[in-house]
Design an enzyme around this catalytic site. Sequence first.
Site, PDB file in Angstrom:
ATOM      1  N   ALA A  16      -4.198 -10.434   8.622  1.00 52.71           N
ATOM      2  CA  ALA A  16      -3.050 -11.241   8.453  1.00 52.71           C
ATOM      3  C   ALA A  16      -1.874 -10.645   8.821  1.00 52.71           C
ATOM      4  O   ALA A  16      -1.569  -9.339   9.114  1.00 52.71           O
ATOM      5  CB  ALA A  16      -2.939 -11.642   6.931  1.00 52.71           C
ATOM      6  N   CYS A  17      -0.778 -11.254   9.092  1.00 49.92           N
ATOM      7  CA  CYS A  17       0.606 -10.801   9.483  1.00 49.92           C
ATOM      8  C   CYS A  17       0.947  -9.810   8.528  1.00 49.92           C
ATOM      9  O   CYS A  17       0.785 -10.141   7.281  1.00 49.92           O
ATOM     10  CB  CYS A  17       1.578 -11.979   9.415  1.00 49.92           C
ATOM     11  SG  CYS A  17       3.191 -11.497   9.870  1.00 49.92           S
ATOM     12  N   PRO A  18       1.613  -8.569   9.013  1.00 46.85           N
ATOM     13  CA  PRO A  18       1.952  -8.311  10.350  1.00 46.85           C
ATOM     14  C   PRO A  18       0.934  -7.378  11.133  1.00 46.85           C
ATOM     15  O   PRO A  18       1.099  -6.770  11.903  1.00 46.85           O
ATOM     16  CB  PRO A  18       3.036  -7.310   9.931  1.00 46.85           C
ATOM     17  CG  PRO A  18       3.113  -6.646   8.769  1.00 46.85           C
ATOM     18  CD  PRO A  18       2.039  -7.695   7.880  1.00 46.85           C
ATOM     19  N   MET A  19      -0.232  -7.333  10.502  1.00 45.63           N
ATOM     20  CA  MET A  19      -1.313  -6.189  11.107  1.00 45.63           C
ATOM     21  C   MET A  19      -1.417  -6.491  12.321  1.00 45.63           C
ATOM     22  O   MET A  19      -1.747  -5.781  13.279  1.00 45.63           O
ATOM     23  CB  MET A  19      -2.545  -6.259  10.072  1.00 45.63           C
ATOM     24  CG  MET A  19      -2.292  -5.818   8.804  1.00 45.63           C
ATOM     25  SD  MET A  19      -1.555  -4.352   8.608  1.00 45.63           S
ATOM     26  CE  MET A  19      -2.685  -3.341   9.465  1.00 45.63           C
TER      27      MET A  19
ATOM     28  N   ASN B  22       6.202  -6.165   4.651  1.00 42.53           N
ATOM     29  CA  ASN B  22       5.762  -7.061   5.927  1.00 42.53           C
ATOM     30  C   ASN B  22       6.863  -6.955   6.918  1.00 42.53           C
ATOM     31  O   ASN B  22       6.790  -6.721   8.092  1.00 42.53           O
ATOM     32  CB  ASN B  22       5.403  -8.567   5.328  1.00 42.53           C
ATOM     33  CG  ASN B  22       4.088  -8.663   5.062  1.00 42.53           C
ATOM     34  OD1 ASN B  22       3.550  -7.757   4.582  1.00 42.53           O
ATOM     35  ND2 ASN B  22       3.570  -9.854   5.177  1.00 42.53           N
TER      36      ASN B  22
END
Lengths: 192, 131
Positions: A16-19, B22
């Site tokens: 998933a974001c931000p991976m 994030n």
Amino acid sequence: METLKTDFVLDAKGLACPMPIVKTKKAMNDLEAGQVVEVQATDKGSKADIKAWAESTGHQYLGTIEEGEVLKHYLRKSSNDEAKTETKHPVVATNEELEKKLQGNESIVVLDVREEAEYAFNHIPNAICIPLGQLEDRFTELDQEAEIFVVCRTGSRSDFAAQKLAQNGFKKVTNVIPGMSGWTGSTTTINN
Amino acid sequence: MSKKVAIIASNGGLFDAYKVFNIATAAAATDQEVAIFFTFEGLNLIHKEANKQLPMPEGKEHFAEGFAKANVPAIPEMVAMAGELGVKMIGCQMTMDVMGLEKEVFVDGIEVGGAVTFLEFANDADVTLTF
């Protein structure tokens, strides 16, 4: 589905974001300037993110191929030497001059020396794809008497290619400046 | 000059943690200079033990499944990643004094400072965010 030749394939599927961005950043650190990476992701947001990331960091976003759930993004690591505008091959043409010749159906050869993935997403119709790094091994695929117009993205790699061709007996070689970065004529892409 | 992102983390829930980390990791991965100032409940996000079990907002516990399904990294992993990417993490000295916490209870690599430490960084930041 056709696979494009790249220097590295990064598997960011299921993340998933931000991976996907974080992994891309790490992979990019290990690449040499000018090399191409394929980033495989299933995060639907990655298409917009990868593109924006490339714009912010100065790398080149080539395009994305969707294969079912998987998004395959292609990026090319930025290289400083391409910023230079000085070229050495004496015979040059502008994009417009090449476009006129193509429109006039003159018998010329357009040789695109960018990487395969760059070519795949955007190239001049009927252009031959031989990446600069492979040129010396593939001279035999070209006609020494033909009128050859060499293109790349900015006119830098095509300058090297034009010099190599001229040194190896090719008589009518022209470097096109700037090349695909400023090309407004018709193009072909893998994503039709 | 790369862009600078200054973040204030002042809440200690799981959602807060993801918002902070994030954005921070995405910015750092995009070659931006990032600093996070952890203050009040925000300190939970870098507390070695507390950040393993940050609470979901009341009534939202069912999202746990969604987090697992989306394969979202756990917060301690996000913190480690932020550290690797060069995110500067500053614990608020005043809050630590008030709560009786020593630097040792927090993850490695953090700095401890006061409001001015953060303000100095944020002074010429391109983006400032508060969570």
